[in-house]
Design a protein around this motif. Sequence first.
Motif, PDB file in Angstrom:
ATOM      1  N   LYS A 164       0.817  -1.207   0.000  1.00 23.22           N
ATOM      2  CA  LYS A 164       0.000   0.000   0.000  1.00 23.22           C
ATOM      3  C   LYS A 164       0.856   1.263   0.000  1.00 23.22           C
ATOM      4  O   LYS A 164       0.609   2.188  -0.784  1.00 23.22           O
ATOM      5  CB  LYS A 164      -0.924   0.011   1.232  1.00 23.22           C
ATOM      6  CG  LYS A 164      -2.046  -1.015   1.174  1.00 23.22           C
ATOM      7  CD  LYS A 164      -3.072  -0.774   2.272  1.00 23.22           C
ATOM      8  CE  LYS A 164      -2.469  -0.896   3.671  1.00 23.22           C
ATOM      9  NZ  LYS A 164      -3.482  -0.700   4.730  1.00 23.22           N
ATOM     10  N   TYR A 208      -7.049  -3.607  -3.335  1.00 25.59           N
ATOM     11  CA  TYR A 208      -8.495  -3.465  -3.110  1.00 25.59           C
ATOM     12  C   TYR A 208      -9.095  -4.775  -2.610  1.00 25.59           C
ATOM     13  O   TYR A 208      -9.878  -4.796  -1.643  1.00 25.59           O
ATOM     14  CB  TYR A 208      -9.173  -3.021  -4.402  1.00 25.59           C
ATOM     15  CG  TYR A 208     -10.650  -3.313  -4.440  1.00 25.59           C
ATOM     16  CD1 TYR A 208     -11.537  -2.664  -3.573  1.00 25.59           C
ATOM     17  CD2 TYR A 208     -11.171  -4.261  -5.322  1.00 25.59           C
ATOM     18  CE1 TYR A 208     -12.893  -2.949  -3.587  1.00 25.59           C
ATOM     19  CE2 TYR A 208     -12.528  -4.546  -5.355  1.00 25.59           C
ATOM     20  CZ  TYR A 208     -13.377  -3.887  -4.478  1.00 25.59           C
ATOM     21  OH  TYR A 208     -14.727  -4.182  -4.487  1.00 25.59           O
ATOM     22  N   GLN A 209      -8.739  -5.883  -3.250  1.00 23.40           N
ATOM     23  CA  GLN A 209      -9.278  -7.176  -2.842  1.00 23.40           C
ATOM     24  C   GLN A 209      -8.849  -7.553  -1.430  1.00 23.40           C
ATOM     25  O   GLN A 209      -9.603  -8.207  -0.694  1.00 23.40           O
ATOM     26  CB  GLN A 209      -8.849  -8.243  -3.848  1.00 23.40           C
ATOM     27  CG  GLN A 209      -9.500  -8.086  -5.217  1.00 23.40           C
ATOM     28  CD  GLN A 209      -8.780  -8.825  -6.325  1.00 23.40           C
ATOM     29  OE1 GLN A 209      -7.761  -9.494  -6.093  1.00 23.40           O
ATOM     30  NE2 GLN A 209      -9.276  -8.707  -7.548  1.00 23.40           N
ATOM     31  N   ASN A 213     -10.817  -1.412   0.293  1.00 17.40           N
ATOM     32  CA  ASN A 213     -10.775   0.036   0.063  1.00 17.40           C
ATOM     33  C   ASN A 213     -11.011   0.311  -1.418  1.00 17.40           C
ATOM     34  O   ASN A 213     -10.133   0.094  -2.255  1.00 17.40           O
ATOM     35  CB  ASN A 213      -9.423   0.586   0.510  1.00 17.40           C
ATOM     36  CG  ASN A 213      -9.348   2.104   0.424  1.00 17.40           C
ATOM     37  OD1 ASN A 213     -10.122   2.740  -0.296  1.00 17.40           O
ATOM     38  ND2 ASN A 213      -8.425   2.695   1.151  1.00 17.40           N
ATOM     39  N   ALA A 214     -12.191   0.843  -1.742  1.00 10.62           N
ATOM     40  CA  ALA A 214     -12.585   1.024  -3.136  1.00 10.62           C
ATOM     41  C   ALA A 214     -11.786   2.103  -3.843  1.00 10.62           C
ATOM     42  O   ALA A 214     -11.828   2.187  -5.080  1.00 10.62           O
ATOM     43  CB  ALA A 214     -14.074   1.337  -3.223  1.00 10.62           C
ATOM     44  N   ASP A 215     -11.037   2.927  -3.101  1.00 11.23           N
ATOM     45  CA  ASP A 215     -10.193   3.930  -3.755  1.00 11.23           C
ATOM     46  C   ASP A 215      -9.187   3.265  -4.692  1.00 11.23           C
ATOM     47  O   ASP A 215      -8.871   3.801  -5.758  1.00 11.23           O
ATOM     48  CB  ASP A 215      -9.439   4.765  -2.714  1.00 11.23           C
ATOM     49  CG  ASP A 215     -10.341   5.757  -1.997  1.00 11.23           C
ATOM     50  OD1 ASP A 215     -11.472   5.975  -2.474  1.00 11.23           O
ATOM     51  OD2 ASP A 215      -9.913   6.311  -0.965  1.00 11.23           O
ATOM     52  N   TYR A 216      -8.702   2.097  -4.283  1.00 15.55           N
ATOM     53  CA  TYR A 216      -7.720   1.406  -5.125  1.00 15.55           C
ATOM     54  C   TYR A 216      -8.367   0.872  -6.392  1.00 15.55           C
ATOM     55  O   TYR A 216      -7.760   0.898  -7.472  1.00 15.55           O
ATOM     56  CB  TYR A 216      -7.044   0.284  -4.335  1.00 15.55           C
ATOM     57  CG  TYR A 216      -6.110   0.813  -3.269  1.00 15.55           C
ATOM     58  CD1 TYR A 216      -4.845   1.269  -3.593  1.00 15.55           C
ATOM     59  CD2 TYR A 216      -6.507   0.888  -1.935  1.00 15.55           C
ATOM     60  CE1 TYR A 216      -3.982   1.780  -2.628  1.00 15.55           C
ATOM     61  CE2 TYR A 216      -5.659   1.394  -0.955  1.00 15.55           C
ATOM     62  CZ  TYR A 216      -4.403   1.839  -1.314  1.00 15.55           C
ATOM     63  OH  TYR A 216      -3.569   2.352  -0.353  1.00 15.55           O
ATOM     64  N   LYS A 217      -9.603   0.397  -6.290  1.00 18.08           N
ATOM     65  CA  LYS A 217     -10.315  -0.051  -7.482  1.00 18.08           C
ATOM     66  C   LYS A 217     -10.559   1.113  -8.436  1.00 18.08           C
ATOM     67  O   LYS A 217     -10.390   0.972  -9.662  1.00 18.08           O
ATOM     68  CB  LYS A 217     -11.650  -0.701  -7.092  1.00 18.08           C
ATOM     69  CG  LYS A 217     -12.448  -1.218  -8.279  1.00 18.08           C
ATOM     70  CD  LYS A 217     -13.651  -2.035  -7.861  1.00 18.08           C
ATOM     71  CE  LYS A 217     -14.771  -1.150  -7.338  1.00 18.08           C
ATOM     72  NZ  LYS A 217     -16.055  -1.902  -7.218  1.00 18.08           N
TER      73      LYS A 217
END
Length: 385
Positions: A164, A208-209, A213-217
Motif C-alpha cells: 500500500k 483493493y481485494q 478500500n474502493a479507492d484502489y479499485k
Amino acid sequence: MKKQTLVLCLLSVIITAFVTTGCKKSEPLMSAGKAVPDGNKRIAAIPTRSEALLAMQVYNNNFYNQYGTYGPSFKAYYWKDLNHNGRMDFWTQAEAIEMFIDAYDANPSQDFKNKIHYLYNGMRDGYGTYWANNEFNDDIIWGALMCIRAYAITNDGGMLDMAKANFDLVWNRAWDTQLGGGLWWKTDKQSKNACVNAPAVICAMKIYQATGNADYKTKAKMIMDWMVGKFYISNGEVKGAVNAANVITEGTRTYTQGTFIGACDVLRNEYPSGNYVTMANNVMNYTKNSMCNPAGILPDEYDTGDTQGFKGIFARWACIYVASAGLQGTYGQWLDNNATAAWAARNSNGLMWGKWGIRTPDTGVLNSFETHNGVSMLNNVYRFH
C-alpha cells in the motif's frame, strides 16, 4: 555424508535422468514453422508437475542465497548470475520472487512458503520498506506487486503495508492529467510507460481485494482507461511508451502484453461492460500470431539484460488469465508448447535460458533473470492443469 551434500547428489541424479535431449551445445531444438505451423498442435508431452518443481529447485540451488537472520526469521536474495556477482537488481529480484510465488502455487510446501518470507526479508534488508529514493516508478510497482502477492500466501501484514505505502508513493508522484492521465515512468516525467501502468492496475486491484478500500479499485480503473486509449490497438498490440510530447516511442514486448492481459483479468469481473475479455483475447491472439515464431514459441528478447526475462512475466499473467477465464481449450496448448520447448532446452544442470529453440549452454555465465523464464512457464501452466 552431510544432509545438504546428499540432497545435492540426489538432485544431480534426478537431473541427469531427466536431461535426455542429447543435443550438442547451442544446437537448434526445432525447425521453426515445419512441424507445428500454427502453434496449436502438441509438440511433446507437457513437463510434469514434478519437473516444474525440479526446475524451481534447480534454480534455487544455483541462485538462492540465505545470508543471515532477520529478527526472529531469516533473510535471503537471489544472486545475479552463476558467478554470484552480487544480488539481482531491485526489479528483477522482485520478479524472481514472483516466479517463486508461482512455483509455490503449483507445488505448495512449508519450505517454499518460508523461503518466500526470507526473500521478502531480503528486500527489506537491502532496500528498506519505503522506496522513495528509487527514481523508477515501475521498479516500485513491481516491488509492491510482489509484496501483495506474497501477502496472499503468508498473511503477513507487513507485506500488505509495504504494498500500500509504495503504491501510494507512485500514485502521488506519478499520476497527473498531462497526456490525459497515466503514471510517469520515472521522476523526471519524460515518458509514461506500459511497464509501470499495467502492473499498477494489477497491484491496485489486489490491494483493493485485500483491504476492501474502493479507492484502489477506482485508481486501477482510471489507469486502465488511460492505457486503453493511449496504448491499446484493436488488433491486440499494446504499445510500450509515450513521451511528454505525446509521441509513441516504444512498441510491444511480451511483458507489456502479459501485464495488460493481467490488468484486463483483474478488472473483468468488477466491470463486466468494460470489454476486458475481448481486449485480453485480442492481446493473447496478437502475441501468439504476430510475436511468436511459426511454431508458436515466444520470442527471444535478448537485446538488453532487462529484456531477457520478459517472457517469464508474460507466462505468469497469460496463464493466470487462461485459468481464471476458463480458456485453456483456446490457449492451453499454445502455452503448454512453450513450457515443453523451455524444458527441452535445459542444459545438463537443468537450467533453462531465455532462448527456447536452442539448448542452454553448459558453459558460460548464465544470469538469474534469463533463467527465470522457463521456471515461470513450467509452473504457471499448472494453473489450468
